[in-house]
Write a protein that holds these residues in place. Structure first.
Motif, short mmCIF file in Angstrom:
data_model
loop_
_atom_site.label_atom_id
_atom_site.label_comp_id
_atom_site.label_asym_id
_atom_site.label_seq_id
_atom_site.Cartn_x
_atom_site.Cartn_y
_atom_site.Cartn_z
N PHE A 26 7.92 4.77 6.24
CA PHE A 26 6.83 5.30 7.07
C PHE A 26 6.15 6.49 6.37
O PHE A 26 5.10 6.35 5.79
CB PHE A 26 7.33 5.68 8.46
N GLY A 27 6.76 7.65 6.44
CA GLY A 27 6.23 8.81 5.73
C GLY A 27 4.85 9.25 6.17
O GLY A 27 4.07 9.75 5.36
N GLY A 28 4.49 9.03 7.44
CA GLY A 28 3.19 9.46 7.92
C GLY A 28 2.05 8.71 7.24
O GLY A 28 1.98 7.48 7.27
N THR A 29 1.14 9.46 6.59
CA THR A 29 -0.02 8.83 5.94
C THR A 29 0.38 7.99 4.73
O THR A 29 -0.43 7.20 4.23
CB THR A 29 -1.04 9.89 5.50
N PHE A 30 1.61 8.13 4.26
CA PHE A 30 2.10 7.28 3.17
C PHE A 30 1.97 5.81 3.56
O PHE A 30 1.59 4.96 2.73
CB PHE A 30 3.56 7.61 2.86
N ALA A 31 2.27 5.49 4.81
CA ALA A 31 2.22 4.10 5.27
C ALA A 31 0.80 3.56 5.25
O ALA A 31 0.60 2.34 5.18
CB ALA A 31 2.80 4.00 6.69
N GLN B 5 0.22 1.00 1.66
CA GLN B 5 0.65 0.01 2.64
C GLN B 5 1.65 -0.98 2.05
O GLN B 5 2.67 -1.29 2.67
CB GLN B 5 -0.55 -0.73 3.20
N GLY B 6 1.37 -1.49 0.88
CA GLY B 6 2.25 -2.50 0.28
C GLY B 6 3.65 -1.99 0.06
O GLY B 6 4.64 -2.67 0.37
N ILE B 7 3.76 -0.78 -0.48
CA ILE B 7 5.08 -0.19 -0.71
C ILE B 7 5.77 0.08 0.62
O ILE B 7 6.97 -0.19 0.78
CB ILE B 7 4.95 1.12 -1.51
N SER B 8 5.01 0.60 1.56
CA SER B 8 5.56 0.93 2.87
C SER B 8 6.14 -0.30 3.57
O SER B 8 7.24 -0.26 4.12
CB SER B 8 4.47 1.56 3.74
N VAL B 9 5.39 -1.39 3.55
CA VAL B 9 5.85 -2.64 4.18
C VAL B 9 7.08 -3.17 3.46
O VAL B 9 8.04 -3.65 4.09
CB VAL B 9 4.73 -3.69 4.19
#
Length: 241
Positions: free
Chosen positions: A175-180, A184-188
């Motif tokens: 998640f990491g707030g705005t990181f997601a 997006q690809g890394i977050s997912v």
């Protein structure tokens, strides 16, 4: 014991029942709970996005919203508590509220560490949840606040609940707030890994101290139709009574 509570943005706007359940538990444990309706945000979103001047204004307001040096400030979010303990020092370095800040940093505690480490309680009487669960160590809880054993102690004493440790429970959920949003690809991909590890335990429930992590993971769960329910630890401990 008289305690102040801080209700973070996520809880206030998206998961209000978690806030109410925290009050329910604290009162059950004999605390007199105070809520300042003037409280707003801890400033973390602005700080993480690089808006330090804006975050400083919010931090100054936050310190002013909790003026009682003899009270603990309890929140159902290690992320916000980590912000107060670790980032306010730099933001308010030249502030006239330095003395008040130092006391607030000592008093600010995440819910489970307050219950276990201050009240000395490891079992919430009546807490019941049938099924198998696994626990996700939120980054802020583990790395910023050093919280690891308190949630597990409380969960181990929930009637009907079997706790299974997942592989890499300490790995970030993505998640990491705005990181997601920005990545997006890394977050997912990180969410996928976390849910794969959850699935491997055959757990019905995925539990954590932070609603932001759970909201992120729940999005992946629902999109991929996984048979897993996310629950904040406060809501688990308030179940059954």
């Amino acid at each position: 014991m008289v305690v102040d509570i801080f209700i973070p943005c996520f809880i206030d706007q998206v998961f209000p029942n978690t806030g109410m359940n925290m009050v329910k538990i604290l009162e059950k444990l004999g605390c007199e709970v105070h809520y300042n309706p003037k409280q707003t945000c801890c400033g973390q979103p602005g700080f993480n996005a690089g808006y330090f001047e804006h975050a400083t204004e919010i931090a100054e307001k936050f310190v002013g919203d909790f003026p009682h040096p003899d009270r603990y400030v309890v929140a159902p979010s290690a992320s916000c508590i980590g912000m107060i303990r670790n980032q306010y020092e730099d933001l308010l370095r030249n502030s006239t509220k330095q003395t008040q800040l130092q006391q607030l940093q000592k008093n600010a505690l995440e819910f489970t560490e307050f219950v276990v480490d201050v009240l000395g309680v490891e079992k919430i009487e009546g807490a019941t949840l049938e099924g198998t669960a696994t626990y996700h160590d939120a980054c802020s809880a583990l790395r910023e606040c050093g919280i690891k054993e308190a949630p597990r102690k409380l969960l181990s004493n929930v009637a009907g609940l079997e706790l299974e440790e997942m592989k890499e429970s300490e790995t970030c959920c993505g998640f990491g707030g705005t990181f997601a949003i920005k990545f997006q690809g890394i977050s997912v991909g990180m969410a996928e890994q976390k849910i794969d590890n959850t699935t491997a335990t055959q757990a019905q429930y995925l539990i954590s101290t932070d609603s932001s992590c759970l909201m992120h993971l729940d999005g992946y769960i629902k999109r991929n139709r996984k048979p897993i329910e996310v629950m904040h630890i406060v809501d688990v401990l308030a179940s059954g009574w």
